[in-house]
Design a protein around this motif. Structure first.
Motif, PDB file in Angstrom:
ATOM      1  N   UNK A  23      28.716   8.817  43.595  1.00  0.00           N
ATOM      2  CA  UNK A  23      28.178   8.224  42.380  1.00  0.00           C
ATOM      3  C   UNK A  23      29.032   7.038  41.949  1.00  0.00           C
ATOM      4  N   UNK A  24      28.409   6.087  41.288  1.00  0.00           N
ATOM      5  CA  UNK A  24      29.094   4.932  40.686  1.00  0.00           C
ATOM      6  C   UNK A  24      28.511   4.778  39.290  1.00  0.00           C
ATOM      7  N   UNK A  25      29.384   4.821  38.270  1.00  0.00           N
ATOM      8  CA  UNK A  25      28.915   4.707  36.886  1.00  0.00           C
ATOM      9  C   UNK A  25      29.719   3.636  36.155  1.00  0.00           C
ATOM     10  N   UNK A  26      29.037   2.744  35.440  1.00  0.00           N
ATOM     11  CA  UNK A  26      29.764   1.781  34.607  1.00  0.00           C
ATOM     12  C   UNK A  26      30.357   2.486  33.388  1.00  0.00           C
ATOM     13  N   UNK A  27      31.543   2.074  32.990  1.00  0.00           N
ATOM     14  CA  UNK A  27      32.182   2.608  31.791  1.00  0.00           C
ATOM     15  C   UNK A  27      32.188   1.536  30.701  1.00  0.00           C
ATOM     16  N   UNK A  28      32.390   1.962  29.479  1.00  0.00           N
ATOM     17  CA  UNK A  28      32.310   1.057  28.328  1.00  0.00           C
ATOM     18  C   UNK A  28      33.313  -0.096  28.395  1.00  0.00           C
ATOM     19  N   UNK A  29      34.450   0.125  29.045  1.00  0.00           N
ATOM     20  CA  UNK A  29      35.506  -0.892  29.072  1.00  0.00           C
ATOM     21  C   UNK A  29      35.344  -1.906  30.207  1.00  0.00           C
ATOM     22  N   UNK A  30      34.215  -1.863  30.939  1.00  0.00           N
ATOM     23  CA  UNK A  30      33.978  -2.802  32.033  1.00  0.00           C
ATOM     24  C   UNK A  30      34.447  -2.300  33.384  1.00  0.00           C
ATOM     25  N   UNK A  31      35.093  -1.146  33.402  1.00  0.00           N
ATOM     26  CA  UNK A  31      35.513  -0.538  34.662  1.00  0.00           C
ATOM     27  C   UNK A  31      34.368   0.330  35.182  1.00  0.00           C
ATOM     28  N   UNK A  32      34.565   0.915  36.346  1.00  0.00           N
ATOM     29  CA  UNK A  32      33.549   1.795  36.932  1.00  0.00           C
ATOM     30  C   UNK A  32      34.195   3.099  37.377  1.00  0.00           C
ATOM     31  N   UNK A  33      33.461   4.184  37.202  1.00  0.00           N
ATOM     32  CA  UNK A  33      33.877   5.497  37.667  1.00  0.00           C
ATOM     33  C   UNK A  33      33.173   5.755  38.991  1.00  0.00           C
ATOM     34  N   UNK A  34      33.959   6.019  40.031  1.00  0.00           N
ATOM     35  CA  UNK A  34      33.406   6.232  41.362  1.00  0.00           C
ATOM     36  C   UNK A  34      33.787   7.633  41.827  1.00  0.00           C
ATOM     37  N   UNK A  35      32.808   8.374  42.293  1.00  0.00           N
ATOM     38  CA  UNK A  35      33.045   9.713  42.849  1.00  0.00           C
ATOM     39  C   UNK A  35      32.944   9.621  44.365  1.00  0.00           C
TER      40      UNK A  35
END
Length: 190
Positions: free
Chosen positions: A113-125
């Motif tokens: 998974x790839x999810x955008x975060x509020x701070x402009x970074x991304x969470x990648x699983x």
């Protein structure tokens, strides 16, 4: 005409897959970069595992942080290492690249998974194989998922944090346990 149909199909596909159209290019770039990083990382862990009898088996993985992590991650990591050396303490009881102490013939599996975060970074699983199965020694295949926060710097995406699953299903959100926050907490202790 064909181009317009292709664009419309792409936009509809992104809408139904949960990827906002504004993030489509970033999503592709991040997925490609994460695949590149973790393919190399787990290949190096597999090489390390095969060379455990050599004088420096961990040499092949020693540069991963400098190679793939953000400047801030590395600055924090060096401060922790310095404090550990000074105090003869222990901080890292597990390896954040694999969320374990032991490993075998590791292999990258896929980006989950790839999810955008509020701070402009991304969470990648990221899913990978920690141990290959060995029926002779009663070891089953063991897939594991880790979560990383990627930030853009120096013209590319770098890991800025390793996050620990916040539930039994391996799901993670912005409030998950953070290796970086744990390091900062350790540094603030007297």
């Amino acid at each position: 005409m064909k181009k317009n149909i292709y664009v419309a199909i792409l936009l509809v596909g992104m809408l139904f897959s949960g990827i906002p159209a504004c993030h489509a290019q970033e999503y592709k770039a991040i997925k490609k970069r994460a695949t590149e990083i973790f393919t190399d990382v787990y290949n190096k862990y597999a090489i390390c595992n095969k060379n455990m009898d050599s004088p420096n088996p961990y040499g092949v993985i020693s540069s991963l942080d400098d190679q793939y992590c953000s400047k801030d991650w590395n600055k924090t990591l060096r401060a922790v290492q310095k404090k550990v050396e000074k105090t003869d303490g222990i901080f890292f009881e597990a390896d954040y690249w694999i969320e374990a102490q032991d490993f075998g013939d590791t292999k990258f599996r896929r980006i989950v998974d790839v999810k955008p975060l509020k701070d402009g970074s991304y969470l990648v699983s990221v899913e990978f194989r920690l141990f290959e199965g060995d029926p002779a020694n009663n070891i089953s295949d063991h897939d594991q998922t880790i979560h990383v926060k990627l930030v853009k710097e120096r013209g590319n995406w770098y890991i800025d944090d390793f996050l620990t699953s916040s539930d039994d299903d391996g799901n993670v959100d912005e409030n998950a346990s953070s290796w970086k926050q744990e390091m900062l907490n350790y540094l603030s202790e007297e």
